[in-house]
Enzyme design. Structure first.
Site, PDB file in Angstrom:
ATOM      1  N   SER A 101       0.797  -1.229   0.000  1.00 25.55           N
ATOM      2  CA  SER A 101       0.000   0.000   0.000  1.00 25.55           C
ATOM      3  C   SER A 101       0.828   1.278   0.000  1.00 25.55           C
ATOM      4  O   SER A 101       0.303   2.349  -0.287  1.00 25.55           O
ATOM      5  CB  SER A 101      -0.942   0.017   1.206  1.00 25.55           C
ATOM      6  OG  SER A 101      -0.205   0.064   2.409  1.00 25.55           O
ATOM      7  N   LYS A 150       1.082   3.882   7.055  1.00 22.46           N
ATOM      8  CA  LYS A 150       0.349   4.745   6.122  1.00 22.46           C
ATOM      9  C   LYS A 150       0.883   6.170   6.244  1.00 22.46           C
ATOM     10  O   LYS A 150       1.705   6.477   7.100  1.00 22.46           O
ATOM     11  CB  LYS A 150      -1.156   4.746   6.430  1.00 22.46           C
ATOM     12  CG  LYS A 150      -1.822   3.382   6.449  1.00 22.46           C
ATOM     13  CD  LYS A 150      -1.895   2.731   5.084  1.00 22.46           C
ATOM     14  CE  LYS A 150      -2.547   1.350   5.171  1.00 22.46           C
ATOM     15  NZ  LYS A 150      -2.500   0.637   3.876  1.00 22.46           N
TER      16      LYS A 150
END
Length: 278
Positions: A101, A150
């Site tokens: 991601s 993230k």
């Protein structure tokens, strides 16, 4: 004489610490860091108790000279382990990226140094947070305590929206340089991982507004949802690989208490590291 002995012990502690940290960096690529930490704690506790018994329960005169020497070296080893534990628990610790991601900023298998703490979170920081199925949507309890990485996009009190792939904060356009290559193009490409699998990344962000995220965030009051801004102590976290990232758009906002630190460096071993994004 005692002064020279203490200096020698300090040198040994430093050497042991560097060697052990390097070993941990290698192990963390194979094992979960939490497991490594627990095992280290058990080893420290066991040897420490043994030393206490040897030095305070058994009379020193009864311990053979060479046994005492071995115990002294074990003591140095314990000091080194204890020092490492303090560093990992209060300063920084290593972690391994296990997701796609954050491509192409971070790839699977990258080892990173995470600085402990969540007091000074800023936009675009890369943070590591702990999954909690009671706080995240579409998560089962098997994923609890997993560490995810993230990027911070939205801060408390802000209205966030994406239009035509562009970030707007409270209606103002904000540039995201981490999504573009040196020629000014959005990252978009393929790569082959170590297992020979072809992986895809694309940094274009589909349109959404913060209201969409508020609707899927657990434990928010109806007033928080109606307010249309990120509530206090919550953050909007997205992956740089926007096309495939499983992030706040799916799991909801992340509470500050779940953020355990900032990913700052990519590291291969203790002598080979670079700042993330360089």
């Amino acid at each position: 004489m005692n002064s020279e002995k203490k200096k020698s012990q300090i040198k040994l502690i430093i050497i042991f610490s560097l060697l052990l940290i390097n070993i941990v960096f290698k192990l963390v690529n194979i094992f979960n860091f939490l497991l490594v930490n627990i095992v280290a704690f058990i080893i420290i506790s066991t040897i420490f108790i043994t030393l206490v018994i040897c030095f305070y329960v058994i009379k020193k005169e009864m311990i053979h000279k060479y046994v005492r020497i071995i115990i002294e070296y074990f003591a140095v080893f314990i000091y080194a382990l204890f020092f490492i534990q303090l560093v990992f628990n209060f300063v920084a610790f290593p972690a391994v990226v296990n997701q796609t991601s954050m491509n192409p900023t971070l790839f699977e298998g990258n080892r990173i140094i995470v600085l402990n703490g969540n007091k000074d979170i800023k936009r675009f920081d890369i943070v590591v947070f702990r999954i909690d199925s009671k706080k995240q949507t579409s998560m089962n309890d098997e994923l609890d305590n997993q560490l995810w990485v993230k990027r911070v996009i939205g801060m408390p009190g802000e209205h966030i929206s994406y239009q035509n792939g562009k970030l707007y904060v409270n209606g103002k356009l904000i540039n995201e340089p981490h999504l573009y290559d040196d020629d000014g193009n959005l990252f978009n490409g393929y790569y082959q991982d170590k297992n020979g699998n072809i992986k895809y990344y694309n940094s274009f962000t589909d349109d959404f507004i913060i209201e969409d995220v508020l609707e899927v965030t657990k434990n928010l009051s109806s007033d928080d949802v109606r307010a249309g801004v990120i509530p206090d102590d919550y953050y909007l976290l997205l992956g740089d690989n926007r096309a495939t990232s499983w992030d706040s758009r799916k799991i909801g906002l992340v509470h500050k208490s779940q953020i355990i630190g900032e990913g700052r460096y990519i590291i291969n071993d203790i002598f080979n590291w670079k700042k993330i994004g360089d």
